[in-house]
Design a protein around this motif. Structure first.
Motif, PDB file in Angstrom:
ATOM      1  N   ASN A  29       0.811  -1.233   0.000  1.00  0.00           N
ATOM      2  CA  ASN A  29       0.000   0.000   0.000  1.00  0.00           C
ATOM      3  C   ASN A  29       0.840   1.276   0.000  1.00  0.00           C
ATOM      4  N   ASP A  30       2.096   1.155   0.459  1.00  0.00           N
ATOM      5  CA  ASP A  30       2.968   2.331   0.500  1.00  0.00           C
ATOM      6  C   ASP A  30       3.731   2.526  -0.806  1.00  0.00           C
ATOM      7  N   GLY A  31       3.426   1.678  -1.800  1.00  0.00           N
ATOM      8  CA  GLY A  31       4.044   1.836  -3.113  1.00  0.00           C
ATOM      9  C   GLY A  31       5.402   1.177  -3.228  1.00  0.00           C
ATOM     10  N   LEU A  32       5.667   0.190  -2.378  1.00  0.00           N
ATOM     11  CA  LEU A  32       6.952  -0.521  -2.461  1.00  0.00           C
ATOM     12  C   LEU A  32       6.734  -1.887  -3.112  1.00  0.00           C
ATOM     13  N   ASP A  45      10.270   0.849  -9.356  1.00  0.00           N
ATOM     14  CA  ASP A  45       9.895   1.710  -8.230  1.00  0.00           C
ATOM     15  C   ASP A  45       8.784   2.684  -8.612  1.00  0.00           C
ATOM     16  N   ALA A  49       4.919   2.766  -7.091  1.00  0.00           N
ATOM     17  CA  ALA A  49       4.296   3.946  -6.468  1.00  0.00           C
ATOM     18  C   ALA A  49       3.021   4.350  -7.210  1.00  0.00           C
ATOM     19  N   ALA A  52       0.087   1.832  -6.474  1.00  0.00           N
ATOM     20  CA  ALA A  52      -0.519   2.024  -5.152  1.00  0.00           C
ATOM     21  C   ALA A  52      -1.356   3.302  -5.140  1.00  0.00           C
ATOM     22  N   ALA A  53      -0.859   4.337  -5.818  1.00  0.00           N
ATOM     23  CA  ALA A  53      -1.585   5.612  -5.868  1.00  0.00           C
ATOM     24  C   ALA A  53      -2.909   5.446  -6.622  1.00  0.00           C
ATOM     25  N   GLY A  56      -5.363   3.552  -4.606  1.00  0.00           N
ATOM     26  CA  GLY A  56      -5.900   4.409  -3.535  1.00  0.00           C
ATOM     27  C   GLY A  56      -7.010   5.302  -4.046  1.00  0.00           C
ATOM     28  N   ILE A  57      -6.767   5.936  -5.179  1.00  0.00           N
ATOM     29  CA  ILE A  57      -7.777   6.823  -5.786  1.00  0.00           C
ATOM     30  C   ILE A  57      -9.001   6.009  -6.219  1.00  0.00           C
TER      31      ILE A  57
ATOM     32  N   THR B 162      -7.104  11.366  -1.077  1.00  0.00           N
ATOM     33  CA  THR B 162      -6.738  10.414  -2.135  1.00  0.00           C
ATOM     34  C   THR B 162      -6.773   8.962  -1.678  1.00  0.00           C
ATOM     35  N   PHE B 164      -4.184   7.773  -0.265  1.00  0.00           N
ATOM     36  CA  PHE B 164      -2.776   7.382  -0.248  1.00  0.00           C
ATOM     37  C   PHE B 164      -2.292   7.344   1.197  1.00  0.00           C
ATOM     38  N   SER B 165      -1.477   6.338   1.539  1.00  0.00           N
ATOM     39  CA  SER B 165      -0.860   6.353   2.864  1.00  0.00           C
ATOM     40  C   SER B 165       0.192   7.467   2.878  1.00  0.00           C
ATOM     41  N   LEU B 168       3.239   6.381   1.168  1.00  0.00           N
ATOM     42  CA  LEU B 168       3.133   6.401  -0.297  1.00  0.00           C
ATOM     43  C   LEU B 168       3.365   7.813  -0.828  1.00  0.00           C
TER      44      LEU B 168
END
Lengths: 122, 180
Positions: A29-32, A45, A49, A52-53, A56-57, B162, B164-165, B168
Motif C-alpha cells: 500500500n505504501d508503493g513498495l 519503483d 508507487a 498504489a496511488a 488508492g484513488i 486520495t 494514499f498512505s 506512499l
C-alpha cells in the motif's frame, strides 16, 4: 523459499499460463515492490508507487460515489490494459495485458491469483 | 515526534541557556512594546486584501492572542508545552486558510519590529546583539514548528482525500525528486 520468491513464482506463472497477461507485479500500500515480473526496461519503483496511488484513488472514488465494494481499477491504452486488484488489505496485484485480451478470462485468472497472493502474504 | 523535531531544531540553531536567559530578560521590553508591535502587525494585515479578509471582524480577539504569543517568546520556558503550542498555531492557520506565504511574510514583519524594539531598549552593543540573535532564534524555532505543522496538515489532507498512505506520498515525492 521466501514469501517474495513464492509470489514472484506465482506471478510469473500467471503470465505464462494466461497468454493475454504480459507482465505483473505485487506492490504494498505504501508503493513498495513486493514481487515483480515486469519487463527489464520498466522502472519498478515508479510503477509500484503509481500502482498504489491509482488503487488508492480507485478505492476512494468507489466509496465516494457509493459503488459498493471496491473490486479493481482498469486503465486502457492502445497497446493494452493495466488492471489493479487488491490482495488483502495490504497489497495490490498489477497486471499488464495485450490490447486484444479476453478481459473476462483475464479477470478470472486475476482474481484467482490475487487470492493466492493474499494467502501467501498471510 | 514533535519533541524529537523540536530537539533537532534547538540543536541545529544552537539554542541554549544563554539564549533562554537573554530572552527572559527581554520580557519587560515585549511588555512595553508589545501592543504597538501588534497594532503595526495587524495594520499591515489590514492593508493586504487577502489577509484582511481573514481577520475582518475579529481583530481585537486576534490582537490579544498575538500579544500572548509574543510574551511566550520571552517566557524563558521552551519545553514541550511551548513547542506544542507552536504546532497548534500552525494547525489553526491551516484551518483558517492562511497561506504558508503569508505566515512567512508575517514572521518577517515581526522580526523587523521586535529587533527594532530591542535596539531601542538595550544600550550595550554586545548585549543588544546577543539579545537580537536569541530573538531571531526563538522566532525561527516558532516558524519552523508552524511550517512543520502546515506541511503535516496539508499532507494529511491529501492522504485523506486520495486514500494514499503517508508513506506512499513520501515515496512519490522522493521518486519525483530522484527523477528531477
Amino acid at each position: 523459499m521466501s514469501r517474495s520468491a513464492n509470489i514472484t513464482k506465482l506471478i510469473k506463472n500467471l503470465a505464462s499460463t494466461t497468454p493475454d497477461i504480459e507482465a505483473s507485479a505485487v506492490i504494498d500500500n505504501d508503493g513498495l515492490m513486493i514481487a515483480s515480473a515486469l519487463a527489464k526496461d520498466v522502472d519498478d519503483d515508479a510503477v509500484a508507487a503509481m500502482s498504489a496511488a491509482l488503487l488508492g484513488i480507485g478505492e476512494r472514488i468507489v466509496r465516494e460515489l457509493r459503488r459498493g465494494e471496491f473490486e479493481m481499477v482498469m486503465t486502457k491504452g492502445d497497446q493494452g490494459y493495466v488492471i489493479l486488484v487488491r490482495c488483502g488489505r495490504e497489497a495490490v496485484l498489477s497486471v499488464l495485458t495485450t490490447p486484444s485480451a479476453k478481459i473476462g478470462l483475464v479477470f478470472l485468472d486475476l482474481r484467482r491469483a490475487a487470492a493466492e497472493v493474499t494467502k501467501l502474504l498471510g | 515526534m514533535t519533541r524529537t523535531l523540536f530537539t533537532e531544531i534547538q540543536d541545529f540553531l544552537s539554542f541554549g541557556d544563554d539564549d533562554r536567559r537573554l530572552l527572559l530578560a527581554m520580557a519587560p521590553i515585549i511588555e512595553r512594546h508589545g501592543a504597538d508591535i501588534t497594532a503595526a502587525f495587524y495594520a499591515v494585515l489590514g492593508r493586504n486584501p487577502t489577509t484582511r479578509a481573514l481577520i475582518e471582524g475579529r481583530v481585537d480577539r486576534l490582537k490579544a492572542t498575538h500579544q500572548r504569543w509574543m510574551s511566550s517568546l520571552v517566557s524563558g520556558d521552551y519545553g514541550d508545552a511551548w513547542s506544542d503550542s507552536q504546532i497548534r498555531i500552525g494547525n489553526v492557520h491551516v484551518m483558517l486558510g492562511i497561506s504558508p506565504l503569508h505566515v512567512e511574510l508575517t514572521f518577517s514583519l515581526l522580526r523587523d519590529n521586535l529587533l527594532a524594539a530591542v535596539r531601542q531598549e538595550v544600550a550595550d552593543g554586545a548585549t543588544c546583539l546577543a539579545s537580537q540573535r536569541a530573538l531571531v532564534k526563538v522566532l525561527d524555532m516558532s516558524l519552523a514548528l508552524v511550517n512543520h505543522a502546515y506541511a503535516e496538515e496539508r499532507l494529511n489532507r491529501l492522504s485523506g482525500f486520495t486514500g494514499f498512505s503517508r508513506k506512499l506520498i513520501e515515496n512519490c515525492i522522493n521518486k519525483t525528486a530522484r527523477a528531477a
